[in-house]
Design a protein around this motif. Structure first.
Motif, PDB file in Angstrom:
ATOM      1  N   ARG C 263       0.771  -1.269  -0.024  1.00 57.11           N
ATOM      2  CA  ARG C 263      -0.027   0.144   0.200  1.00 57.11           C
ATOM      3  C   ARG C 263       0.946   1.264   0.068  1.00 57.11           C
ATOM      4  N   ALA C 264       1.938   1.123   0.928  1.00 57.27           N
ATOM      5  CA  ALA C 264       2.645   2.308   0.825  1.00 57.27           C
ATOM      6  C   ALA C 264       3.455   2.663  -0.711  1.00 57.27           C
ATOM      7  N   ALA C 265       3.811   1.473  -1.414  1.00 57.92           N
ATOM      8  CA  ALA C 265       4.392   1.571  -2.635  1.00 57.92           C
ATOM      9  C   ALA C 265       3.398   2.258  -3.418  1.00 57.92           C
ATOM     10  N   SER C 266       2.018   1.847  -3.301  1.00 56.10           N
ATOM     11  CA  SER C 266       1.049   2.259  -4.581  1.00 56.10           C
ATOM     12  C   SER C 266       0.759   3.735  -4.220  1.00 56.10           C
ATOM     13  N   ARG C 267       0.826   3.961  -2.651  1.00 62.00           N
ATOM     14  CA  ARG C 267       0.691   5.691  -2.515  1.00 62.00           C
ATOM     15  C   ARG C 267       1.779   6.603  -3.139  1.00 62.00           C
ATOM     16  N   LEU C 268       3.067   5.860  -3.053  1.00 58.43           N
ATOM     17  CA  LEU C 268       4.018   6.718  -3.450  1.00 58.43           C
ATOM     18  C   LEU C 268       4.003   6.720  -5.083  1.00 58.43           C
ATOM     19  N   ALA C 269       3.693   5.397  -5.689  1.00 57.72           N
ATOM     20  CA  ALA C 269       3.559   5.374  -6.957  1.00 57.72           C
ATOM     21  C   ALA C 269       2.623   6.377  -7.759  1.00 57.72           C
ATOM     22  N   ASP C 270       1.440   6.475  -6.807  1.00 53.47           N
ATOM     23  CA  ASP C 270       0.209   7.352  -7.321  1.00 53.47           C
ATOM     24  C   ASP C 270       0.945   8.759  -7.465  1.00 53.47           C
ATOM     25  N   GLY C 271       1.711   9.087  -6.207  1.00 50.96           N
ATOM     26  CA  GLY C 271       2.005  10.561  -5.968  1.00 50.96           C
ATOM     27  C   GLY C 271       3.150  10.697  -7.226  1.00 50.96           C
ATOM     28  N   VAL C 272       3.969   9.834  -7.351  1.00 48.36           N
ATOM     29  CA  VAL C 272       5.257   9.979  -8.261  1.00 48.36           C
ATOM     30  C   VAL C 272       4.604  10.123  -9.885  1.00 48.36           C
ATOM     31  N   SER C 273       3.601   9.399 -10.034  1.00 48.52           N
ATOM     32  CA  SER C 273       3.177   9.085 -11.500  1.00 48.52           C
ATOM     33  C   SER C 273       2.254  10.254 -11.638  1.00 48.52           C
ATOM     34  N   ALA C 274       2.002  11.228 -10.898  1.00 44.51           N
ATOM     35  CA  ALA C 274       1.344  12.515 -11.110  1.00 44.51           C
ATOM     36  C   ALA C 274       2.153  13.731 -11.453  1.00 44.51           C
ATOM     37  N   ILE C 275       3.340  13.498 -11.320  1.00 40.45           N
ATOM     38  CA  ILE C 275       4.459  14.453 -11.398  1.00 40.45           C
ATOM     39  C   ILE C 275       5.042  14.488 -12.909  1.00 40.45           C
ATOM     40  N   ALA C 276       5.085  15.538 -13.504  1.00 36.74           N
ATOM     41  CA  ALA C 276       5.799  15.549 -14.928  1.00 36.74           C
ATOM     42  C   ALA C 276       7.095  15.445 -15.033  1.00 36.74           C
ATOM     43  N   GLY C 277       7.852  14.665 -15.597  1.00 38.66           N
ATOM     44  CA  GLY C 277       9.152  14.518 -15.691  1.00 38.66           C
ATOM     45  C   GLY C 277       9.598  13.217 -14.919  1.00 38.66           C
ATOM     46  N   ALA C 278       8.809  12.682 -14.155  1.00 39.83           N
ATOM     47  CA  ALA C 278       8.886  11.418 -13.423  1.00 39.83           C
ATOM     48  C   ALA C 278       8.242  10.059 -14.163  1.00 39.83           C
ATOM     49  N   THR C 279       9.210   8.978 -14.427  1.00 37.43           N
ATOM     50  CA  THR C 279       8.651   8.103 -15.080  1.00 37.43           C
ATOM     51  C   THR C 279       8.576   6.734 -14.440  1.00 37.43           C
ATOM     52  N   LEU C 280       7.566   6.167 -14.118  1.00 38.10           N
ATOM     53  CA  LEU C 280       7.822   4.644 -13.522  1.00 38.10           C
ATOM     54  C   LEU C 280       8.108   3.866 -14.812  1.00 38.10           C
ATOM     55  N   LEU C 281       9.144   2.822 -14.391  1.00 38.90           N
ATOM     56  CA  LEU C 281       9.836   2.125 -15.278  1.00 38.90           C
ATOM     57  C   LEU C 281       9.216   0.784 -15.434  1.00 38.90           C
ATOM     58  N   HIS C 282       8.605   0.415 -14.300  1.00 37.57           N
ATOM     59  CA  HIS C 282       8.042  -0.696 -14.098  1.00 37.57           C
ATOM     60  C   HIS C 282       6.628  -0.763 -13.582  1.00 37.57           C
ATOM     61  N   PRO C 283       5.689  -1.570 -13.720  1.00 33.73           N
ATOM     62  CA  PRO C 283       4.610  -1.597 -13.008  1.00 33.73           C
ATOM     63  C   PRO C 283       4.804  -2.019 -11.434  1.00 33.73           C
ATOM     64  N   GLU C 288       8.109  -2.157  -4.683  1.00 34.84           N
ATOM     65  CA  GLU C 288       9.493  -1.366  -5.173  1.00 34.84           C
ATOM     66  C   GLU C 288       9.164  -0.470  -6.133  1.00 34.84           C
ATOM     67  N   LEU C 289       9.661   0.568  -6.283  1.00 31.10           N
ATOM     68  CA  LEU C 289       9.450   1.580  -7.569  1.00 31.10           C
ATOM     69  C   LEU C 289      10.746   1.606  -8.279  1.00 31.10           C
ATOM     70  N   PHE C 290      10.706   1.855  -9.461  1.00 32.41           N
ATOM     71  CA  PHE C 290      11.832   2.208 -10.059  1.00 32.41           C
ATOM     72  C   PHE C 290      11.425   3.503 -11.180  1.00 32.41           C
ATOM     73  N   VAL C 291      12.142   4.674 -10.771  1.00 32.85           N
ATOM     74  CA  VAL C 291      11.554   5.670 -11.319  1.00 32.85           C
ATOM     75  C   VAL C 291      12.760   6.583 -11.983  1.00 32.85           C
ATOM     76  N   GLN C 292      12.448   7.075 -13.140  1.00 35.24           N
ATOM     77  CA  GLN C 292      13.565   7.845 -13.950  1.00 35.24           C
ATOM     78  C   GLN C 292      13.098   9.433 -13.635  1.00 35.24           C
ATOM     79  N   LEU C 293      14.159  10.021 -13.136  1.00 31.72           N
ATOM     80  CA  LEU C 293      13.967  11.572 -12.818  1.00 31.72           C
ATOM     81  C   LEU C 293      15.110  12.342 -13.188  1.00 31.72           C
TER      82      LEU C 293
END
Lengths: 350, 350, 350, 350
Positions: C263-283, C288-293
């Motif tokens: 749940r924590a990772a989902s919350r973080l993913a939701d937040g990150v994916s709403a930010i322009a320029g941040a790309t989630l590399l994997h579902p 775990e999140l892998f983010v390109q920034l």
């Protein structure tokens, strides 16, 4: 004149001829050749049962591969304290098994003492997984001491081992000398007596470089081909190893050569044992003598140009090995040299 | 007519004669013989520097021992994706190194791409002890694809490797073909270009079973003799391996045989490349061709009695290997067969 | 605030309490204690089939032991190119198997591509004993990329593998996250889908040091206890490992902890994916999140005191891991930090 | 009441508290934490020299890793016939060294006899590469028989070994008991006496699972971290092992605990030796007693609820181990039980 080792003798002419014949043209590599294919049947005939044969080029390879098929990395192999696998193969058994332990047993004349094996096995089972698993025994025929196991002794060791579900390996680096000595069928001394897997030696008895793993139990075959390959022991021109083995067992050549070597050793033993001060340390049942001598005699024989190994163990011990190529004249000359120098030594010592 | 592999060719007559000569009497075993002693000087002369030479009987043994001297169990060996050590030795390098990892790199025609090695090395160092230690590279000359590295390419790879403190191994199973092709001194293509340890092959080029580990860096010698022994690769009658090697490098025999094989391959390549529908997949710089052909042509040539390997990879690929013993007539017959069946195939396909 | 790894989180209080309880008196050592005995039944209940359980203290030990039971030294283990066993265990699988080879396969998001496995298996069988034997596959659930295999995907890989008589291993270092995600029975995702042997992880999800090899196939049990011992992984005070595992699977603690982390990772993913320029590399299917920034964002978050790993691969990639202990406030703070610094970076870059 | 083994005792409260303290928050994994960093200095202080410390969780791991750093695969490690590495680690030393051989030596009370080592070394060097290389000795302090080496005895063994360029390992599974007994500085009994690498035990003396490889010779450090990793012994939550070790050596806790255990063993030894028919087989210098008893006495004590191991070797032997947690009342009860049942047995036997 060389009494250092039978592996210092020349290659037998029959083997050289076989190599020349095998070179008549191209043939498939890596054991897919005609000679290697024939070996399966020839060895099965020789041993009067269907066997699987894997030619290699050293006894160490044959032994290490056999043990790797017989013992897991967390296993124990019981062997004689003086066995080649324990003392002369620079940890090859440990390498090929992936780290199994060799457990050295005592016994007169290189033969594993049945009671020693019984005691060793009885001492297992107290520490659960802390102990490695008793997995195999390895016995050497003829032994490192130049003696030969009686068939019943082999059978007794094998029965004890099998009763504990251990596999039974025979290091037959000098198997020809033993068969020639016992006058038995090769089958009697091997699988009929309980041997599961055999290192069949030829190099010490006239071959150039040819040994074979002979597998009597089908469940020990699986994986052996790949173990040989990853050991670097699958020769591309395997046909030349197989050609040696084929010639070696054809028409009883192997036993004829071994009989010659044994006879030479007997002649030498007769001569030596008649000399005061020379003590045979082991029965001479194959082609090796271990003789304890006065230091002067040893130096004297060496000074006369005879080559032999001074042996570790009891002081003043030498090993004298007769190959198939030993000539009566050389043997008599060695006896004469010993007699001469023993006298000198005796004089000095007296 | 056999185009399957150079290791299916007969032994060169000069080598057979050397074996016969080596059998003139007894000699010391396990490499303490005169021929083996001479090899050290002969190979040092050949390579114009003092080397240590360890004869063995397979290329796999030479490679695996070389790598065991070059990489710890917790190390990585970088090699070409198609290299023999990675694809054809049944984990022998993993076995002898005690568990090192082979890291496969890409590159055209069997040559490791410098950039691929650079990238692979650049990707290390992020995970600390979780990563195995970059320890060695191994390159094959001539390559598995029948191509040859230019000396400068070897030097560039070696320089990169040495800059990271890696050792550099050359698998020279077909080194003679490469030296003959480049017309260089053996030293130029090996230690002068940065090679630390070499598997020197002879079996594919006329020997019966003879390879050698040639060590250029003194700090890679220690332990090699014992590793060879525990691998079961110290032959008791080593003198017969050394005799092969001695004859092989004497009077330029090795290069004469390789030149013959290379010329045969060039003749075959010229013929093949003139045929529509036949595509050479790699430059023919040694004695091997990889040809893509219509299925009908492949079957047709096989039907005519030509032996060769159908090769994995691109569909319709065959490997054609010319040994030193390949005759012009056989090559021309193969070309004619191909031309004949290619036509048939073309008709069918059109 | 630590987003570096779930194994940097504290031990869950329930586990600490279990350790304290386990210390109430003396108990037998080396796994002969009461807690370890109970585990067999508890894990059999958990997996709805009779299993054999071997507690160990690292995932690497669990993986390496599992693979040693599944592949011979002359075998191949197929795994994902990014799998922990291939990239992060410093050759432990090679060590424990005695030298088997890992064959890296591609596939999106850390999942082995079925076609890639099919191709790899289809390419075997051409070189006889020169090739190592295809022996096992190993798949990671949840994957190294933070994704989760669908049960059908596991079943398809296992079916293909079993059709070739390979064994199927699951690296379940984060198995709890996967089961929590899929909401399935543990049996459905493991043996019912074809898994033969499992590394069951607990350390990354709240234990102190507790993993287990769970064996579903009886013929993979023999020898495992001794392999564990000779690896140095049989703890004398095993009861404290077993106590952790017991508490971990009791009353669904393991799934409750994993659900929190997911749940924590989902919350973080939701937040990150709403930010322009941040790309989630994997579902984001586990924790775990892998983010390109943008580089500025990465440095900015680090400057704000957030801890995470910069990840090899695509430039500007970071890994963010949420443990069971991650708090909503920390996650929101991280999102805010990213948003702040992304903005700055965007300004700079624009 | 448990006299089976010191590793069956509870964890000391100070260690439990240290674990709780270590769990106050997140920390870096795989030994990059603060506690592990502090250990280097703390152990260097303890040993009055700069050491490298590698925490692990079993004595077998510590021993096997130490030996792998000390002996090549083609080497020999000399050890006592009853040593743990030889009899109780299921070939772990063979595994980690890659196949080195353990050579068992005799000696009273678990101490290697200097003359036995001298003889063994003198018997090497006759077979060249056929023999594995003498590489290391391993001695156990306190010994498996509950005795303690005098410092001079250690120094004499180490000097002999170093003279032959062997490395010297100490298995210190019960090092605390030995230091407490001798009242010496830890340095005096280790590196100042010639120890190169040490397995420092804590688990048998109050820790939960904590041992360490302590390296005194800098040239034995290289590679050890990766060997630990590939053995699966680098814990992600290493901080909990380090926390145990830190608490264990802080404020002399380790010696206080060992002194308690030793005193308990002395009390028990005094009581036992006063009883006719009970024979102490070894000097009681640490926390272990080996006592030969009438069968009736053994059964009687067991019937009274005392737990202990019946020991292989001389008939009627039991091992009684006193941990730091042994209470005077329990010891006195055991003595009383023995006295009672010995009497009964004596009556029966008389």
């Amino acid at each position: 004149m060389n009494f250092r080792s039978d592996n210092e003798a020349p290659v037998a002419p029959e083997i050289m001829e076989a190599l020349a014949r095998a070179n008549s043209g191209a043939d498939h590599s890596y054991g897919a050749d005609a000679a290697t294919a024939r070996l399966q049947g020839q060895f099965s005939d020789l041993f009067e049962t269907e066997v699987a044969v894997f030619p290699v080029i050293t006894g160490t390879a044959a032994n290490a591969l056999s043990l790797a098929q017989s013992a897991p990395p967390y296993g124990v192999v019981y062997c004689h304290r003086e066995s080649h696998i324990h003392t002369d193969e620079c940890n090859a058994p440990e390498f090929y098994t992936g780290g199994a332990k060799l457990h050295a047993l005592d016994g007169a004349h290189g033969r594993i003492d049945l009671a020693a094996l019984k005691d060793a096995l009885a001492a297992t089972g107290f520490h659960g997984d802390h102990e490695p698993e008793p997995a195999a025994i390895s016995l050497t025929q003829a032994t490192e001491a130049g003696a030969v196991y009686a068939i019943d002794d082999i059978a007794a060791l094998a029965k004890l081992a099998h009763g504990r579900r251990l596999r039974v390996h025979m290091d037959g680096a000098r198997i020809a000398n033993a068969v020639a000595r016992l006058g038995c069928a090769p089958a009697d001394m091997t699988w009929r007596a309980g041997i599961d897997i055999l290192s069949f030696g030829a190099t010490k008895n006239g071959a150039m470089a040819a040994e074979a793993v002979v597998v009597f139990r089908r469940d020990l075959v699986d994986g052996l081909a790949r173990r040989r390959m990853r050991g670097g022991h699958l020769l591309s021109k395997m046909r030349f190893v197989s050609a040696q083995l084929e010639a070696y067992i054809a028409d009883g050549l192997w036993l004829a050569l071994a009989a010659r070597a044994n006879r030479a050793a007997s002649r030498l033993a007769d001569g030596v044992s008649a000399i005061a001060g020379a003590t045979l340390l082991h029965p001479v049942e194959g082609n090796e003598l271990f003789v304890q001598l006065p230091a002067g005699a040893i130096d004297g024989m060496a000074g006369d140009g005879f080559e032999f190994h001074r042996w570790p163990g009891a002081e003043g011990t030498v090993r004298l090995v007769c190959s198939y190529a030993a000539r009566d004249g050389d043997i008599d000359a060695l006896i004469a040299s010993l007699r001469r120098h023993r006298g000198a030594a005796a004089d000095i010592n007296s």
